[in-house]
Write a protein that holds these residues in place. Sequence first.
Motif, PDB file in Angstrom:
ATOM      1  N   SER A 107       5.406  15.038 -34.473  1.00 19.64           N
ATOM      2  CA  SER A 107       5.587  13.952 -33.515  1.00 19.64           C
ATOM      3  C   SER A 107       5.977  14.532 -32.164  1.00 19.64           C
ATOM      4  N   VAL A 108       5.798  13.706 -31.145  1.00 18.50           N
ATOM      5  CA  VAL A 108       6.234  14.101 -29.801  1.00 18.50           C
ATOM      6  C   VAL A 108       7.758  14.126 -29.805  1.00 18.50           C
ATOM      7  N   LYS A 109       8.310  15.280 -29.507  1.00 17.49           N
ATOM      8  CA  LYS A 109       9.757  15.442 -29.605  1.00 17.49           C
ATOM      9  C   LYS A 109      10.461  15.425 -28.249  1.00 17.49           C
ATOM     10  N   ALA A 110       9.670  15.505 -27.163  1.00 13.84           N
ATOM     11  CA  ALA A 110      10.308  15.571 -25.850  1.00 13.84           C
ATOM     12  C   ALA A 110       9.322  15.168 -24.770  1.00 13.84           C
ATOM     13  N   GLY A 111       9.875  14.900 -23.616  1.00 14.55           N
ATOM     14  CA  GLY A 111       9.081  14.628 -22.426  1.00 14.55           C
ATOM     15  C   GLY A 111       9.871  15.064 -21.207  1.00 14.55           C
ATOM     16  N   VAL A 112       9.201  15.062 -20.072  1.00 13.93           N
ATOM     17  CA  VAL A 112       9.865  15.371 -18.807  1.00 13.93           C
ATOM     18  C   VAL A 112       9.645  14.186 -17.879  1.00 13.93           C
ATOM     19  N   TYR A 113      10.729  13.737 -17.265  1.00 19.28           N
ATOM     20  CA  TYR A 113      10.679  12.604 -16.346  1.00 19.28           C
ATOM     21  C   TYR A 113      10.908  13.115 -14.934  1.00 19.28           C
ATOM     22  N   TRP A 114       9.950  12.806 -14.056  1.00 15.13           N
ATOM     23  CA  TRP A 114      10.066  13.158 -12.637  1.00 15.13           C
ATOM     24  C   TRP A 114      10.379  11.901 -11.839  1.00 15.13           C
ATOM     25  N   PRO A 115      11.538  11.830 -11.186  1.00 15.08           N
ATOM     26  CA  PRO A 115      11.880  10.613 -10.427  1.00 15.08           C
ATOM     27  C   PRO A 115      11.098  10.450  -9.133  1.00 15.08           C
ATOM     28  N   THR A 116      10.589  11.532  -8.560  1.00 16.19           N
ATOM     29  CA  THR A 116       9.863  11.455  -7.280  1.00 16.19           C
ATOM     30  C   THR A 116       8.385  11.165  -7.536  1.00 16.19           C
ATOM     31  N   ALA A 117       8.132  10.041  -8.182  1.00 18.84           N
ATOM     32  CA  ALA A 117       6.767   9.679  -8.575  1.00 18.84           C
ATOM     33  C   ALA A 117       6.658   8.166  -8.659  1.00 18.84           C
ATOM     34  N   GLY A 118       5.433   7.691  -8.708  1.00 15.49           N
ATOM     35  CA  GLY A 118       5.168   6.262  -8.795  1.00 15.49           C
ATOM     36  C   GLY A 118       3.727   5.972  -8.456  1.00 15.49           C
ATOM     37  N   TYR A 119       3.486   4.893  -7.733  1.00 14.01           N
ATOM     38  CA  TYR A 119       2.115   4.524  -7.394  1.00 14.01           C
ATOM     39  C   TYR A 119       2.108   3.633  -6.164  1.00 14.01           C
ATOM     40  N   ILE A 120       0.948   3.587  -5.518  1.00 16.75           N
ATOM     41  CA  ILE A 120       0.708   2.706  -4.379  1.00 16.75           C
ATOM     42  C   ILE A 120      -0.004   1.464  -4.895  1.00 16.75           C
ATOM     43  N   THR A 121       0.506   0.296  -4.540  1.00 16.24           N
ATOM     44  CA  THR A 121      -0.041  -0.937  -5.115  1.00 16.24           C
ATOM     45  C   THR A 121      -1.437  -1.263  -4.603  1.00 16.24           C
ATOM     46  N   ASP A 122      -1.789  -0.804  -3.406  1.00 11.28           N
ATOM     47  CA  ASP A 122      -3.086  -1.157  -2.814  1.00 11.28           C
ATOM     48  C   ASP A 122      -3.634   0.052  -2.059  1.00 11.28           C
ATOM     49  N   PRO A 123      -4.442   0.878  -2.709  1.00  8.69           N
ATOM     50  CA  PRO A 123      -4.942   2.097  -2.046  1.00  8.69           C
ATOM     51  C   PRO A 123      -5.830   1.819  -0.847  1.00  8.69           C
ATOM     52  N   GLN A 124      -6.590   0.721  -0.885  1.00  5.97           N
ATOM     53  CA  GLN A 124      -7.425   0.406   0.271  1.00  5.97           C
ATOM     54  C   GLN A 124      -6.565   0.034   1.474  1.00  5.97           C
ATOM     55  N   LEU A 125      -5.488  -0.694   1.229  1.00  5.96           N
ATOM     56  CA  LEU A 125      -4.586  -1.040   2.318  1.00  5.96           C
ATOM     57  C   LEU A 125      -3.959   0.208   2.921  1.00  5.96           C
ATOM     58  N   ALA A 126      -3.649   1.199   2.095  1.00  5.84           N
ATOM     59  CA  ALA A 126      -3.102   2.458   2.614  1.00  5.84           C
ATOM     60  C   ALA A 126      -4.077   3.098   3.598  1.00  5.84           C
ATOM     61  N   SER A 127      -5.367   3.055   3.263  1.00  4.07           N
ATOM     62  CA  SER A 127      -6.381   3.596   4.168  1.00  4.07           C
ATOM     63  C   SER A 127      -6.458   2.782   5.457  1.00  4.07           C
ATOM     64  N   HIS A 128      -6.348   1.477   5.323  1.00  3.43           N
ATOM     65  CA  HIS A 128      -6.368   0.614   6.508  1.00  3.43           C
ATOM     66  C   HIS A 128      -5.170   0.915   7.406  1.00  3.43           C
ATOM     67  N   ASN A 129      -4.018   1.155   6.793  1.00  2.18           N
ATOM     68  CA  ASN A 129      -2.837   1.549   7.576  1.00  2.18           C
ATOM     69  C   ASN A 129      -3.125   2.805   8.377  1.00  2.18           C
ATOM     70  N   LEU A 130      -3.765   3.787   7.742  1.00  5.81           N
ATOM     71  CA  LEU A 130      -4.091   5.038   8.429  1.00  5.81           C
ATOM     72  C   LEU A 130      -5.122   4.813   9.529  1.00  5.81           C
ATOM     73  N   ARG A 131      -6.047   3.887   9.284  1.00  4.40           N
ATOM     74  CA  ARG A 131      -7.014   3.550  10.333  1.00  4.40           C
ATOM     75  C   ARG A 131      -6.285   3.013  11.566  1.00  4.40           C
ATOM     76  N   ARG A 132      -5.386   2.072  11.351  1.00  4.83           N
ATOM     77  CA  ARG A 132      -4.655   1.503  12.485  1.00  4.83           C
ATOM     78  C   ARG A 132      -3.804   2.574  13.181  1.00  4.83           C
ATOM     79  N   ALA A 133      -3.217   3.464  12.421  1.00  6.30           N
ATOM     80  CA  ALA A 133      -2.427   4.539  13.014  1.00  6.30           C
ATOM     81  C   ALA A 133      -3.303   5.460  13.856  1.00  6.30           C
ATOM     82  N   ALA A 134      -4.499   5.772  13.343  1.00  5.22           N
ATOM     83  CA  ALA A 134      -5.427   6.623  14.093  1.00  5.22           C
ATOM     84  C   ALA A 134      -5.907   5.928  15.360  1.00  5.22           C
ATOM     85  N   GLU A 135      -6.225   4.639  15.243  1.00 10.64           N
ATOM     86  CA  GLU A 135      -6.680   3.892  16.421  1.00 10.64           C
ATOM     87  C   GLU A 135      -5.592   3.846  17.501  1.00 10.64           C
ATOM     88  N   ALA A 136      -4.345   3.765  17.067  1.00 11.28           N
ATOM     89  CA  ALA A 136      -3.259   3.735  18.033  1.00 11.28           C
ATOM     90  C   ALA A 136      -3.160   5.041  18.812  1.00 11.28           C
TER      91      ALA A 136
END
Length: 434
Positions: free
Chosen positions: A157-186
């Motif tokens: 059986s799986v006896k162990a794991g490693v947990y990294w707290p500096t991790a997660g996910y972005i809820t909307d990857p397309q919006l992240a790109s749109h944010n970068l577009r607006r930043a670049a346009e600025a």
Amino acid sequence: MVDTADAIVIGAGVIGAATSFELAKDGRKVVSVDANGDAGMGSTAGSCAIIRVHYSTLDGTAFAYEGYFYWRDWADYLEVADEAGLARFVQCGALVMAVDANGYLLKHKRYCDELDIPYEDWDAEAILRCLPQFDLACHSPAKRMDDAGFGEPTGGSVKAGVYWPTAGYITDPQLASHNLRRAAEAKGARFRFNARVTDILQQDGRTAGVRLADGAEIHAPVVVNVGGPASYKLNEMAGVTGDMTIKTRALKQEVVHVPAPEGMDFEANGFVMSDSDISVYTRPEQGNHILIGSEDPECDPRDWVDPDDYDTNFTDQWTHQAYRFAQRLPTLGIPSRMKGVVDLYDVSDDWIPIYDKSALPGFYMACGSSGNQFKNAAIAGKMMAALIDYCEAGNDHDTSPLQFTLPYIGRTLDVGFFSRKREINPESSFSVLG
């Protein structure tokens, strides 16, 4: 009609938009061109957008840890508001099962120790305390459902794991790109959408710009290929594949989207998970759902496709991934209607990206990045801008690679690690894990 710029960035996905932003911050007149209707509408939109710091190489780990800080400080990095709102980083952490297939994560922890990346060792009791519905029986090696032994524990059986707290996910990857577009346009960058590149222009032995499908030309001394799954076609168009020992191809991928089982609030209490015993990774999704992706085990066929002509329907791969995860979470309900994402990865021969110049002066590439580089978009864009400055100043990156200091963690990275002319890196996972 002829337009002019200092630099053209082909592709406005998350890495392309970040590259445009960083080039514009340097004071260059930038034009970004993309065949889709807005930033992030290509393969970026289909990304699981996982942010994690564990990688199979030291340089890859350092790069990913640096990348984490830009998502943590997203609004500060952008320096501009977006009328659509800002992409949200859910820092739920990442749990990786320590199993034989990943060397019990000893190498990953050694790299994290060297880089001062925080992590926690969890035993089986700690895992089940957080995930009481899990069954930790081992099933390795991963199998397909038509294998006679599918679903049967293989001992231990799986006896162990490693947990990294500096991790997660972005809820909307397309919006992240749109944010970068607006930043670049600025910063003065311009974006041209529904604009497909049909030719890389050359003059006097170097890049001179691009021609679009409508016949329009944009002239510039620098062109950056961030074309995602179409990147290999752009490299062929530019005639720069001859000296590349590492090349890229488009790989079809399917991501499963299923509801969490009754009584399990995975959206609120779950985290990103990687389980190489059953060869799937997962993360929470809105509406208390679970996204399930494949870690590309040997038993699964790899569907290399033409990015302009491939089947966008789900296949039985969806079912294999869902049932693999059900080995770990037996209460998982698997709906009859397939939901999720069918999209493409832009994959290099060793699944490590190419961030490099090319044999054609003025033509640069940020490709082979799909599957494991979304998280690194901001620092990849910053490094590409530095690489372009370095090469355009007359330095030979092939013989004397750029030494680039990662701003947050202060570590100097030999950018030759990402060279198009490198040997295949044996330390790679040769999968989406990087």
